[in-house]
Scaffold this motif. Structure first.
Motif, short mmCIF file in Angstrom:
data_model
loop_
_atom_site.label_atom_id
_atom_site.label_comp_id
_atom_site.label_asym_id
_atom_site.label_seq_id
_atom_site.Cartn_x
_atom_site.Cartn_y
_atom_site.Cartn_z
N SER A 83 -4.99 -1.58 -35.65
CA SER A 83 -5.93 -2.41 -36.39
C SER A 83 -5.23 -3.67 -36.89
CB SER A 83 -6.50 -1.64 -37.58
OG SER A 83 -7.18 -0.48 -37.15
N GLN B 200 -10.88 5.99 -37.22
CA GLN B 200 -9.51 5.48 -37.28
C GLN B 200 -9.21 4.86 -38.65
OE1 GLN B 200 -8.56 2.88 -34.03
NE2 GLN B 200 -6.37 3.00 -34.38
N ASP B 201 -10.17 4.16 -39.22
CA ASP B 201 -9.98 3.57 -40.54
C ASP B 201 -9.83 4.65 -41.61
OD1 ASP B 201 -10.26 1.16 -39.29
OD2 ASP B 201 -12.30 0.77 -40.03
N SER C 250 -4.27 0.52 -43.13
CA SER C 250 -5.68 0.34 -43.43
C SER C 250 -5.86 -0.96 -44.19
CB SER C 250 -6.21 1.51 -44.27
OG SER C 250 -5.61 1.50 -45.56
N TRP D 202 -18.83 5.78 -37.56
CA TRP D 202 -18.13 6.52 -38.61
C TRP D 202 -16.73 5.95 -38.85
CZ3 TRP D 202 -19.27 12.43 -37.57
CH2 TRP D 202 -20.66 12.62 -37.56
N ASN D 203 -16.22 5.19 -37.91
CA ASN D 203 -14.92 4.51 -38.05
C ASN D 203 -13.80 5.49 -38.42
OD1 ASN D 203 -16.32 2.08 -37.56
ND2 ASN D 203 -16.76 1.84 -39.73
N LYS E 185 -19.48 -2.02 -36.07
CA LYS E 185 -18.66 -1.31 -37.06
C LYS E 185 -19.49 -0.69 -38.17
CE LYS E 185 -14.38 -1.97 -39.68
NZ LYS E 185 -13.56 -1.05 -38.88
N ARG F 136 -18.58 9.18 -43.11
CA ARG F 136 -17.31 8.46 -43.28
C ARG F 136 -16.51 9.10 -44.41
NH1 ARG F 136 -19.28 2.15 -43.16
NH2 ARG F 136 -19.72 2.00 -40.91
N GLY G 5 -16.30 4.97 -33.31
CA GLY G 5 -16.11 3.56 -33.57
C GLY G 5 -14.85 2.98 -32.96
N THR G 6 -14.35 3.58 -31.88
CA THR G 6 -13.17 3.05 -31.17
C THR G 6 -13.60 2.58 -29.78
OG1 THR G 6 -12.49 5.08 -30.01
CG2 THR G 6 -11.83 4.84 -32.32
#
Length: 387
Positions: free
Chosen positions: A300, A153-154, A363, A150-151, A146, A105, A135-136
């Motif tokens: 988000s 998009q965040d 975010s 690795w998320n 979540k 991440r 993570g989408t």
């Protein structure tokens, strides 16, 4: 898809292993200005992949491409940062060693921080990951909770990037080697390519958007529908015909016998109320952007609660204040509860505000540090006793 890359593009490929992907790019786009990089030094790179890797490097140099060694994507050197790139590609990034979600991440966040300084205004970033890592919703059956993803998009949103599209990555055209600092290929039938654009969040009220609309002609078309929009029982909003400056855009007609022709001052919140009465919130989100504006693929939503005291049990209408504060970042509001304190005769109202922007990167950290604090300050300025 390679065919989506314009021939005149300036392309940067990060961490290309044995350079086979970059060679394939030049096979399709020999006119491209290509820069390809690897993390290892040239000596270590040859030691890992063998002498044959130099053949790929030689092909790239002959075609005019730049081949750079010892490039850390989180700390780009001056010879990479001095240019702007139309397209940046990073296939299957990994922090190295055994799987470590927090390290990967951080790698993605630091990577996007670097990209934010070298991507051209209309450029794209493409990152290929294994199914389940991103993570989408595009991970499908491989989607993890979540905390185990690795998320991407965040991490991208923290540095102003929005996810615009997702497609399968055809690994048949890609030599899956070099993963985890090893020349041994890793198993992957299909990857997922994530495409990002740099569209950082701007804290803009509806009033600010009217003053400086992203698209004047498109906004004007919608504002023409607002002639004689009733704002209050004695107030009307009229279009003067000019777009770009709020003072020239609207005029206020006063039709109140008590005023006796005396000009009456109207607040900016009242003007926002008039716009809100005429358009639904979803319409407000669209009238300030033309149809071709790039939308966030999976916007988000971030929730935050706010509570304050009033002297009435009736639910206060704070939506115009929210629109004046954060504009299109405001998504919805729910009145969770009301509590009466007998000793003071006051009512505590608790609201849940949901922030979500359809066109810009948001975010959770941004909402906490910027949008929500702005809302709290605005509510206090409007006389609400927060607690």
């Amino acid at each position: 898809m390679l065919s989506m890359i314009a021939k005149e593009s300036s392309i940067l490929v990060i961490g290309d292993g044995d350079f086979s992907y970059s060679v394939d790019l030049l096979n399709h786009y020999s006119g491209s200005s290509l820069t390809c990089t690897v993390f290892l030094s040239q000596t270590d790179h040859v030691a890992l992949y063998g002498e044959d890797v130099e053949n790929n490097a030689s092909k790239l140099r002959i075609e005019g491409a730049s081949v750079l060694y010892s490039i850390d994507v989180t700390r780009l050197p001056a010879d990479v940062k001095r240019r702007k790139y139309n397209l940046i590609i990073f296939n299957f990034p990994h922090s190295g060693g055994k799987s470590n979600i927090s390290k990967n991440r951080k790698l993605l966040k630091d990577m996007f921080k670097s990209f934010s300084t070298i991507l051209s205004p209309k450029g794209n970033v493409r990152v290929a990951l294994l199914p389940g890592q991103g993570g989408t919703p595009a991970d499908g059956k491989h989607l993890r909770v979540k905390g185990n993803a690795w998320n991407i998009q965040d991490g991208a949103a923290q540095f102003g990037f929005i996810l615009t599209s997702i497609e399968e990555f055809d690994t048949s055209i890609y030599n899956l080697s070099g993963y985890r600092s090893s020349s041994k290929a890793f198993f992957c039938q299909i990857g997922i390519r994530h495409t990002f654009k740099h569209c950082p969040f701007r804290l803009q009220s509806v009033r600010m958007l009217v003053q400086h609309p992203p698209s004047n002609s498109y906004l004007e078309m919608h504002l023409k529908k607002m002639r004689n929009v009733s704002m209050h029982p004695h107030l009307k909003l009229r279009l003067n015909g000019r777009v770009g400056r709020f003072s020239a855009l609207v005029s206020i007609d006063v039709d109140d016998a008590d005023c006796k022709g005396t000009p009456k001052r109207i607040s900016e919140t009242d003007i926002t109320s008039g716009i809100l009465e005429h358009f639904q919130l979803t319409d407000i989100k669209s009238i300030f952007y033309p149809p071709e504006a790039t939308r966030v693929l999976y916007p988000s939503q971030v929730n935050h609660d706010v509570s304050f005291w009033t002297g009435s049990p009736e639910t206060p209408n704070i939506v115009p204040i929210l629109l004046d504060c954060v504009g299109l970042a405001f998504h919805e509001i729910s009145h969770k509860e009301v509590f009466y304190r007998e000793e003071t005769g006051q009512y505590a109202h608790n609201f849940r505000i949901t922030y979500c922007h359809p066109f810009e990167a948001m975010s959770e950290d941004l909402v906490k540090s910027l949008a929500h604090q702005t809302v709290r300050s605005a509510l206090q300025d409007n006389g609400y006793d927060l607690h």
